[in-house]
Write a protein that holds these residues in place. Structure first.
Motif, PDB file in Angstrom:
ATOM      1  N   ASP A 155      -2.057   8.592   8.844  1.00  0.00           N
ATOM      2  CA  ASP A 155      -3.430   8.140   9.079  1.00  0.00           C
ATOM      3  C   ASP A 155      -3.571   7.448  10.436  1.00  0.00           C
ATOM      4  O   ASP A 155      -4.569   7.633  11.138  1.00  0.00           O
ATOM      5  N   ASP A 177      -2.226   7.661  -6.415  1.00  0.00           N
ATOM      6  CA  ASP A 177      -3.078   7.453  -7.593  1.00  0.00           C
ATOM      7  C   ASP A 177      -4.024   8.637  -7.824  1.00  0.00           C
ATOM      8  O   ASP A 177      -4.441   8.885  -8.962  1.00  0.00           O
ATOM      9  N   ALA A 178      -4.365   9.357  -6.754  1.00  0.00           N
ATOM     10  CA  ALA A 178      -5.298  10.483  -6.884  1.00  0.00           C
ATOM     11  C   ALA A 178      -4.646  11.716  -7.495  1.00  0.00           C
ATOM     12  O   ALA A 178      -5.344  12.687  -7.815  1.00  0.00           O
ATOM     13  N   THR A 215       0.707   6.901   0.511  1.00  0.00           N
ATOM     14  CA  THR A 215      -0.172   5.750   0.304  1.00  0.00           C
ATOM     15  C   THR A 215      -0.466   5.624  -1.189  1.00  0.00           C
ATOM     16  O   THR A 215      -0.439   6.611  -1.929  1.00  0.00           O
ATOM     17  N   ARG A 216      -0.731   4.421  -1.611  1.00  0.00           N
ATOM     18  CA  ARG A 216      -1.043   4.211  -3.035  1.00  0.00           C
ATOM     19  C   ARG A 216      -2.301   4.996  -3.432  1.00  0.00           C
ATOM     20  O   ARG A 216      -2.386   5.538  -4.539  1.00  0.00           O
ATOM     21  N   GLU A 217      -3.257   5.083  -2.529  1.00  0.00           N
ATOM     22  CA  GLU A 217      -4.484   5.831  -2.818  1.00  0.00           C
ATOM     23  C   GLU A 217      -4.181   7.304  -3.075  1.00  0.00           C
ATOM     24  O   GLU A 217      -4.690   7.904  -4.030  1.00  0.00           O
ATOM     25  N   ASP A 218      -3.334   7.901  -2.221  1.00  0.00           N
ATOM     26  CA  ASP A 218      -2.989   9.311  -2.412  1.00  0.00           C
ATOM     27  C   ASP A 218      -2.175   9.512  -3.683  1.00  0.00           C
ATOM     28  O   ASP A 218      -2.378  10.481  -4.417  1.00  0.00           O
ATOM     29  N   ASN A 225       0.805  -1.228   0.000  1.00  0.00           N
ATOM     30  CA  ASN A 225       0.000   0.000   0.000  1.00  0.00           C
ATOM     31  C   ASN A 225       0.836   1.275   0.000  1.00  0.00           C
ATOM     32  O   ASN A 225       0.283   2.364   0.177  1.00  0.00           O
TER      33      ASN A 225
END
Length: 558
Positions: free
Chosen positions: A277, A316-317, A311-314, A236
């Motif tokens: 987080d 990718d966004a 994070t991968r989510e951040d 992640n």
């Protein structure tokens, strides 16, 4: 036999030469091995037994002191947030913007120092390093030696670094270099007033001899024991190594993924996720558990300090931000912004936002060693320098019960003011027999008594690198080992980005500010321990660029 001896000598010479040429790589490998052994026994994540307040409030919200939340980012650049019109790669920071819009924005706010630890000490005590002696930033064992060796192996063109290994070996270890236990912190001040006090995240003010946060006034402390946001190979996480920065090489080799709770080195356990987080999750637990009594929460983020891990989510966004390290860096700021939003939302949901003071700042300006030129735009300089880019930081204060939204304060303020401001908000007395250099900022934020504001002078000091701002004038003095004493004098009213050095043409102001620096030095107790290194830092270039003759630079001791 003679031929054999000659052959062995030749082999030894060749092997020694190879080892010398590869000494930086060998040091990194040794540090990495030591780290792997040190963190081999880190325990699994566990539930933190935060103290809990009463089930119902003892008094109505408007009849008790305010709750206080102090949120500190690490190495956040002035231009990294959209509040001031910036944002990395155009990324917005809506939660930080919201906090700023709903309270007071200090438009001329300064860090206590251009590096992290002394600045944090000033926030905790309201006192200059000339009084506490806490002047330099402690570094983990082996860091300066490795950084010095790696730096010499790089072709940066910078003037040479100086390192005194014998002096380092004669000093206390990293864990015992900190804010003396005799200093009175804002946590101790608030605790004496009846507050529950909790620390989460970075500390960097010592871990032993009464210097740890839970020994300096915090009832509970979830401490950043080491500095990885997630394990390097976690699915992640998205990593970005900074190949041109010797400090970055040490961090990747020397850091682990671990935390401690009110305890020491032997009680390490894994954080419950990406640090930013995870610490926010735990902060929310603290708020919910203690909403019915006054509490002080010090949330000391590590982000967006290196090592660069998002994070991968951040990540990718934020498609479209280049280069890779800039996108990862932006993702880290996105996580800090999300943290601020979650804290504000929790206060609203629990019905305690109106009487909660929320302060947001950064420990110093953005770092040049990450290779992103615009982090402190429009100001010159980076972290470690004391040009405006290294010292200017956001300072936002929200307290709906007392501070109207949209307030803009244009007086110069600094981190030494945080402690007396929070004490005043709580109705707590400042410690007896202790000189507090900072000033309560609430009159400026509320407008009640703002006309009586009289302070004209602020000081900064890092060994021989000394700075004073008096009125609109600012003087920097730096004793460079390469070419001696340098002076930069600016009129910030006319030249806020420090491009016109008036040291040669305004001898009257140079003498006036020099006298102020001399008077400040006259009361200094001296540093707790001597600096062990000096290194050059460029003012107008990041470390991704090569130094060439004529580039402006400072030497900073540490």
């Amino acid at each position: 036999m003679k031929k054999l001896l000659i052959s062995l000598l030749v082999v030894a010479t060749v092997v020694g030469g190879i080892a010398w040429s590869k000494r930086a790589d060998i040091l990194i490998a040794l540090v990495k091995y030591t780290t792997s052994q040190r963190y081999a026994d880190v325990a699994p994540n566990r539930e933190i037994p935060w103290q809990k307040g009463p089930a119902v409030p003892a008094a109505a919200e408007d009849e008790r002191p305010p709750n206080i939340v102090l949120i500190v980012a690490d190495d956040l650049g002035y231009n990294d947030i959209s509040t001031f019109g910036g944002g990395v790669g155009g990324m917005q920071t809506p939660s930080i913007d919201r906090l700023a819009a709903e309270g007071a924005v200090f438009t001329l706010s300064y860090s206590g120092a251009s590096t992290c630890a002394p600045s944090r000490a000033m926030m905790m005590t309201g006192r200059y390093p000339t009084r506490t002696g806490f002047e330099f930033t402690p570094t983990p064992a082996g860091m300066i030696k490795l950084v010095s060796a790696v730096g010499k192996s790089m072709d940066s063109g910078l003037p040479p670094s100086l390192y005194d290994q014998a002096l380092e070996e004669s000093q206390p270890p990293y864990e015992r270099k900190g804010l003396p236990a005799s200093e009175v912190t804002i946590a101790e001040t608030l605790k004496a007033k009846g507050y529950y006090t909790a620390h989460i995240g970075k500390w960097h003010l010592g871990r032993e001899n009464g210097m740890a946060p839970h020994e300096q006034g915090f009832d509970d402390s979830l401490l950043m024991q080491s500095g990885m946001y997630l394990p390097e190979n976690d699915p992640n996480v998205v990593n970005a190594r900074v190949s041109f920065d010797p400090i970055d090489k040490f961090l990747w080799a020397g850091m682990g993924f671990s935390a401690t709770y009110n305890s020491g080195e032997a009680d390490k356990f894994k954080p419950g996720g990406y640090l930013t987080d995870y610490w926010t999750d735990e902060s929310i637990k603290v708020i919910k558990a203690n909403k019915n009594r006054p509490f002080f929460l010090y949330l000391a983020h590590w982000g967006p300090h290196t090592p660069l891990q998002a994070t991968r989510e951040d990540f990718d966004a934020l498609e479209g931000i280049e280069p890779h390290r800039k996108r990862v860096y932006a993702g880290m700021i996105r996580a800090v912004d999300r943290s601020v939003g979650r804290i504000l939302d929790t206060l609203e949901e629990e019905g305690i936002a109106n009487n909660t003071v929320v302060v947001f700042t950064s420990d110093n300006g953005g770092a040049g060693y990450i290779g992103i030129p615009e982090v402190n735009s429009p100001f010159r300089g980076f972290k470690i320098t004391m040009f405006e880019g290294g010292l200017r930081v956001p300072l936002f204060v929200r307290w709906p019960a007392k501070i109207a939204p949209g307030i803009s304060v244009n007086e110069p303020v600094a981190h030494i003011d945080v402690m007396p401001t929070l004490a005043a908000a709580a109705g707590a007395s400042e410690p007896e027999g202790v000189v507090i250099d900072g000033v309560d900022l609430l009159p400026l934020a509320t407008g009640e008594g703002a006309d009586d504001w009289t302070r004209d002078t602020l000081f900064w000091q890092n060994g021989h690198y000394q700075v004073v701002r008096h009125g609109d004038w600012k003087l920097q003095v730096n004793d460079r080992p390469t070419d001696g004493r340098q002076q930069w004098l600016y009129n910030l009213a006319d030249d806020p980005t420090e491009h016109i050095n008036l040291a040669a043409s305004r001898s009257d102001k140079l003498n006036e500010l020099s006298a102020l620096l001399a008077a400040h030095q006259a009361i200094s107790r001296g540093p707790l321990y001597e600096s062990i290194t000096q290194f050059a830092v460029m003012v107008d270039k990041t470390l991704a660029e090569k130094f060439v003759e004529g580039d402006e630079y400072v030497y900073t001791p540490n």
